[in-house]
Design a protein around this motif. Structure first.
Motif, PDB file in Angstrom:
ATOM      1  N   LEU A  30      47.542  -2.666  -7.238  1.00 15.06           N
ATOM      2  CA  LEU A  30      48.171  -3.926  -7.317  1.00 15.06           C
ATOM      3  C   LEU A  30      47.891  -4.811  -6.263  1.00 15.06           C
ATOM      4  N   SER A  31      47.366  -4.522  -5.017  1.00  9.07           N
ATOM      5  CA  SER A  31      46.962  -5.230  -3.996  1.00  9.07           C
ATOM      6  C   SER A  31      45.885  -6.378  -4.440  1.00  9.07           C
ATOM      7  N   TRP A  32      44.838  -5.376  -5.010  1.00  8.79           N
ATOM      8  CA  TRP A  32      43.508  -6.123  -5.284  1.00  8.79           C
ATOM      9  C   TRP A  32      43.808  -6.905  -6.710  1.00  8.79           C
ATOM     10  N   ALA A  33      44.497  -6.599  -7.659  1.00 13.94           N
ATOM     11  CA  ALA A  33      44.905  -7.442  -8.679  1.00 13.94           C
ATOM     12  C   ALA A  33      45.428  -8.685  -8.255  1.00 13.94           C
ATOM     13  N   ALA A  34      46.499  -8.664  -7.398  1.00 12.49           N
ATOM     14  CA  ALA A  34      47.048  -9.867  -6.838  1.00 12.49           C
ATOM     15  C   ALA A  34      46.112 -10.768  -5.980  1.00 12.49           C
ATOM     16  N   THR A  35      45.202 -10.029  -5.352  1.00  9.87           N
ATOM     17  CA  THR A  35      44.079 -10.731  -4.569  1.00  9.87           C
ATOM     18  C   THR A  35      43.284 -11.498  -5.450  1.00  9.87           C
ATOM     19  N   MET A  36      42.740 -10.876  -6.603  1.00  6.69           N
ATOM     20  CA  MET A  36      41.833 -11.462  -7.519  1.00  6.69           C
ATOM     21  C   MET A  36      42.498 -12.743  -8.405  1.00  6.69           C
ATOM     22  N   LEU A  37      43.855 -12.279  -8.514  1.00 10.48           N
ATOM     23  CA  LEU A  37      44.681 -13.362  -9.054  1.00 10.48           C
ATOM     24  C   LEU A  37      44.781 -14.780  -8.321  1.00 10.48           C
ATOM     25  N   GLY A  38      44.902 -14.410  -7.056  1.00  7.02           N
ATOM     26  CA  GLY A  38      44.916 -15.670  -6.025  1.00  7.02           C
ATOM     27  C   GLY A  38      43.605 -16.334  -5.968  1.00  7.02           C
ATOM     28  N   TYR A  39      42.603 -15.440  -5.904  1.00  5.13           N
ATOM     29  CA  TYR A  39      41.085 -15.889  -5.721  1.00  5.13           C
ATOM     30  C   TYR A  39      40.733 -16.697  -6.586  1.00  5.13           C
ATOM     31  N   GLN A  40      40.829 -16.415  -8.102  1.00  8.92           N
ATOM     32  CA  GLN A  40      40.453 -16.976  -9.187  1.00  8.92           C
ATOM     33  C   GLN A  40      41.390 -18.034  -9.396  1.00  8.92           C
ATOM     34  N   SER A  41      42.369 -18.160  -9.002  1.00 11.43           N
ATOM     35  CA  SER A  41      43.260 -19.346  -9.292  1.00 11.43           C
ATOM     36  C   SER A  41      43.021 -20.567  -8.596  1.00 11.43           C
ATOM     37  N   ARG A  42      41.847 -20.493  -7.720  1.00 11.58           N
ATOM     38  CA  ARG A  42      41.581 -21.535  -6.793  1.00 11.58           C
ATOM     39  C   ARG A  42      40.661 -22.769  -7.361  1.00 11.58           C
ATOM     40  N   SER A  43      40.916 -23.781  -7.003  1.00 14.81           N
ATOM     41  CA  SER A  43      40.141 -24.831  -7.668  1.00 14.81           C
ATOM     42  C   SER A  43      38.566 -24.973  -7.257  1.00 14.81           C
ATOM     43  N   PRO A  44      37.962 -25.480  -8.019  1.00 14.74           N
ATOM     44  CA  PRO A  44      36.445 -25.831  -7.543  1.00 14.74           C
ATOM     45  C   PRO A  44      36.566 -27.057  -6.956  1.00 14.74           C
ATOM     46  N   ASP A  45      35.282 -27.403  -6.065  1.00 11.22           N
ATOM     47  CA  ASP A  45      35.370 -28.250  -5.024  1.00 11.22           C
ATOM     48  C   ASP A  45      35.129 -29.432  -5.644  1.00 11.22           C
ATOM     49  N   PRO A  46      35.843 -30.654  -5.679  1.00 11.97           N
ATOM     50  CA  PRO A  46      35.387 -32.036  -6.235  1.00 11.97           C
ATOM     51  C   PRO A  46      34.235 -32.578  -5.914  1.00 11.97           C
ATOM     52  N   GLU A  47      33.760 -32.245  -4.548  1.00 13.16           N
ATOM     53  CA  GLU A  47      32.585 -32.731  -3.879  1.00 13.16           C
ATOM     54  C   GLU A  47      31.161 -32.410  -4.724  1.00 13.16           C
ATOM     55  N   ILE A  48      31.533 -31.104  -5.146  1.00 11.48           N
ATOM     56  CA  ILE A  48      30.476 -30.561  -5.960  1.00 11.48           C
ATOM     57  C   ILE A  48      30.312 -31.074  -7.765  1.00 11.48           C
ATOM     58  N   VAL A  49      31.523 -30.616  -8.277  1.00 16.50           N
ATOM     59  CA  VAL A  49      31.729 -30.859  -9.669  1.00 16.50           C
ATOM     60  C   VAL A  49      32.167 -32.124 -10.018  1.00 16.50           C
ATOM     61  N   GLY A  50      32.771 -32.910  -9.248  1.00 17.92           N
ATOM     62  CA  GLY A  50      32.976 -34.374  -9.543  1.00 17.92           C
ATOM     63  C   GLY A  50      34.506 -34.421 -10.034  1.00 17.92           C
ATOM     64  N   ASP A  51      34.719 -35.479 -11.089  1.00 12.44           N
ATOM     65  CA  ASP A  51      35.954 -35.893 -11.796  1.00 12.44           C
ATOM     66  C   ASP A  51      36.328 -34.651 -12.563  1.00 12.44           C
ATOM     67  N   ARG A  52      35.631 -33.785 -12.957  1.00  9.56           N
ATOM     68  CA  ARG A  52      35.992 -32.804 -14.014  1.00  9.56           C
ATOM     69  C   ARG A  52      36.674 -31.533 -13.356  1.00  9.56           C
ATOM     70  N   TRP A  53      36.976 -31.653 -11.821  1.00 11.63           N
ATOM     71  CA  TRP A  53      37.323 -30.553 -11.035  1.00 11.63           C
ATOM     72  C   TRP A  53      38.733 -30.196 -11.678  1.00 11.63           C
ATOM     73  N   ARG A  54      39.572 -31.169 -12.034  1.00 10.22           N
ATOM     74  CA  ARG A  54      40.944 -30.951 -12.426  1.00 10.22           C
ATOM     75  C   ARG A  54      41.091 -30.140 -13.639  1.00 10.22           C
ATOM     76  N   ASP A  55      40.072 -30.617 -14.795  1.00  7.68           N
ATOM     77  CA  ASP A  55      40.125 -30.007 -16.026  1.00  7.68           C
ATOM     78  C   ASP A  55      39.674 -28.243 -15.676  1.00  7.68           C
TER      79      ASP A  55
END
Length: 667
Positions: free
Chosen positions: A166-191
């Motif tokens: 459970l701990s790791w499933a929650a960890t990965m859910l948290g980790y994978q929910s993070r946004s890409p960095d707009p400085e790298i991907v530009g305006d498409r970060w939100r999509d």
């Protein structure tokens, strides 16, 4: 080592055959296009931009200065890479890794030879990719990994359900929910972010569908056929980590292709791990890569098969900065001779074998279900109470047997084994065995432990219910250890029917009737060895320094509510808020986890894990909150999960995963 100048390529897009763009950070030795170099590849979902940047920046510049390119790639759906992750070590992930290795080998700056390395996830997939034999992959360094995904990862252990799942499933859910960095991907970060949030899986739904060791777990378990790996492998682990079995299993399975290095460490790279002493990972790795990626005749192939740190009368403590001990080498690893102990009629652990056909000496054991709170984490990241602490509290709920004070030092290296006969009035129960060093002042250090779901006593693929009241012979193999019991200390065998919260309880708690006259306890003798020195890192503080905006904090406590007759195990972790001085990106993660149980009711068990992940730079701030819970009935596991996302102070997304009620399979 040379001292070659190099260039850091902050982000490079690698386009896969299916059109997916993966984000890579590359450390490139200067002049490589005219003088091609080998490359080391690492493939992770932990975000090169922020998640692993400190450890990446402690190692890959050193490799590049030695003329070895570093290529650190984010798995799809992670960091700035396109798409959505589809699970752990999936066929798609491993196929992508093989494609990336071919891409690296085909670059004009590459000499065509690629090494793969990593710790944990990256150590796992390095071995798994090696078994697929991509032509350009010539060698692997695997740290804190496994060759057996079912029994030596965070999911199950000999059929016992680990709370770390459970701990790791929650960890990965948290980790994978993070946004890409707009400085790298530009305006498409939100999509990109919203696509991840909408489609990322809750891994535990899949893991709980496979409570037996079936094809799901056999996939990626290189122990299924060690012969698939035909390249040299350096396997590294620490005694303080949950992945301590892999080095010895690897050398036993791979033979001369594998070399093992085992230190006192937690789940970290050995050049900055705790407890000390550390090891010069950079020197070890560069020699390994130069031998197998360049063809240098530097003798790396002649390393002893096993080098291990033998802990010497270690004392548990809230924080362990340094563990006393000594380094040994075994040029050729052989399974050790065993020193056998038995329990005599008054309960003393004596050297020798159990007396054949001795009259049954039955003792009933029914541990309180909150026995196990001194166990620490399954895999440890800090040398504090995440490690096992003084065992006397758990011994109070256990059946213990001890030797008289030892008349001489006893040295061991390998996996202890307990055999015994028991009876049970349920179809299954859990059994935990711990090897303990009892110091003259009463302090109790856990040296090794093993757990077994008794329905899995004959194997994990086809568990068999216990026949109620029938005498059953059990063999339980504990985790590997390297340890010296000092003269005057006592060796203790401690048995319990609970080890909570590390393992979750079965649906009934009738206890076990153990024939103590049948108990055999075999400890692996160290045998002949060479005393060696392992070089310490040149830099005692190799991690880069980031800008601190809020300090890290940790708290771990056990709360026993005597009025409600309930025990709560509570974890609070705050990484602090730190800004990368080169990118201006600040990140912070908070973990809140609570496990609860009534000491006499296995169906009262519950667990909740919450991860809050913040990312910010001036004018931009995002947060996600991932929550996962587990509870149970006598026949089902019940899991729930949700993710909430904020842009600034505005909630922009919420997803609740449908409650899953999954049948308990003799567990």
């Amino acid at each position: 080592m040379t001292d070659r100048s190099f260039t850091t390529i902050e982000n490079h897009w690698i386009t896969l055959k299916d059109g997916t763009r993966l984000a890579a950070r590359i450390w490139m030795p200067d002049g490589a296009e005219s003088d091609p170099v080998p490359a080391v590849f690492e493939f992770l979902p932990y975000r090169k931009r922020d998640g692993t940047s400190p450890r990446d920046e402690s190692t890959y510049p050193i490799f590049a200065a030695a003329g070895i390119a570093g290529v650190r790639v984010d798995i799809r759906g992670s960091g700035e890479s396109d798409g959505v992750i589809d699970g752990e070590y999936t066929e798609l992930e491993l196929a992508n890794a093989c494609e990336l290795i071919a891409w690296i080998a085909a670059q004009p700056w590459s000499n065509g030879s690629v090494g793969m390395m990593g710790i944990s996830w990256g150590g796992f997939n390095s071995l798994q990719v090696a078994a697929l034999r991509p032509p350009a992959l010539k060698a692997v360094i695997s740290i804190a990994s496994t060759v057996d995904r079912y029994n030596d990862d965070i999911h199950y252990k000999n059929g016992c359900h680990l709370s770390a799942q459970l701990s790791w499933a929650a960890t990965m859910l948290g980790y994978q929910s993070r946004s890409p960095d707009p400085e790298i991907v530009g305006d498409r970060w939100r999509d990109m972010w919203l696509q991840r949030l909408e489609n990322e899986p809750f891994f535990m739904e899949e893991w709980l569908q496979h409570q037996r060791r079936d094809d799901f777990w056999r996939h990626g378990s290189v122990c299924e056929n060690f012969a698939d790996v035909d390249i040299p492998v350096l396997v590294i682990a620490g005694w303080a980590d949950g992945y301590r079995n892999t080095p010895l299993m690897a050398v036993e399975g791979l033979g001369d292709k594998a070399k093992a290095l085992i230190g006192p460490w937690v789940h970290k790279y050995p050049h900055f791990a705790w407890p000390k002493p550390r090891a010069d990972f950079h020197g070890e790795a560069i020699a390994w890569w130069n031998r197998w990626l360049r063809g240098d005749r530097n003798g790396a192939e002649n390393l002893p098969q096993v080098r291990a740190y033998i802990l010497d009368a270690v004392r548990p403590a809230p924080r362990r900065e340094f563990d006393p001990g000594f380094w040994i080498a075994k040029q050729d690893w052989q399974r050790p001779d065993m020193q056998c102990f038995y329990v005599e009629q008054f309960g003393t652990l004596m050297e020798g074998m159990p007396i054949p056909h001795a009259p049954e000496h039955a003792v009933h054991l029914r541990s309180p279900l909150d026995t196990g709170t001194t166990a620490g984490e399954y895999f440890t990241l800090k040398p504090d109470a995440e490690m096992a602490i003084d065992q006397r509290l758990d011994d109070a709920g256990s059946l213990t047997f001890q030797t008289t004070p030892l008349s001489a030092d006893h040295d061991y290296l390998g996996r202890p084994v307990v055999t015994l006969c028991l009876r049970c009035d349920a179809e299954t129960a859990n059994l935990c065995a711990r090897l303990i060093d009892l110091h003259p002042d009463g302090t109790a250090t856990r040296v090794s432990f093993g757990v077994l779901n008794l329905a899995h006593r004959e194997g994990n693929a086809e568990p068999k219910p216990l026949q109620k009241g029938e005498r059953t012979t059990i063999r339980l193999t504990l985790d590997a250890c390297g340890y010296r019991f000092r003269k005057g200390h006592r060796i203790v065998l401690s048995l319990s029917t609970a080890y909570w919260p590390m393992i979750l309880p079965p649906p009934e708690n009738p206890g076990l009737t153990i024939d103590i006259a049948s108990i055999g306890f075999a400890l692996p003798k160290l045998g002949a060895y060479e005393t060696i020195d392992i070089k310490q890192p040149d830099n005692p503080d190799p991690l880069p320094k980031y800008i601190e905006h809020a300090p890290a904090a940790t708290k771990r406590q056990v709360v026993r509510d005597l009025s409600a007759d309930k025990t709560h195990y509570e974890i609070r972790e705050d990484t602090g808020l730190f800004e990368h001085p080169g990118t201006g990106l600040s990140t912070r993660q908070l973990r809140e986890e609570v496990w609860s149980i009534a000491p006499d009711d296995p169906l009262s068990m519950s667990g909740t894990s919450i991860w809050t992940c913040d990312m910010r730079r001036p004018g931009w701030y995002v947060r996600t909150v991932a929550t996962a819970t587990i509870s149970c009935t006598a026949t089902e596991w019940i899991i729930r999960a949700s993710v909430i996302a904020f842009e600034g102070n505005t909630q922009i997304f919420e997803k609740t995963f449908e409650e899953k009620r999954i049948r308990r399979d003799l567990m």
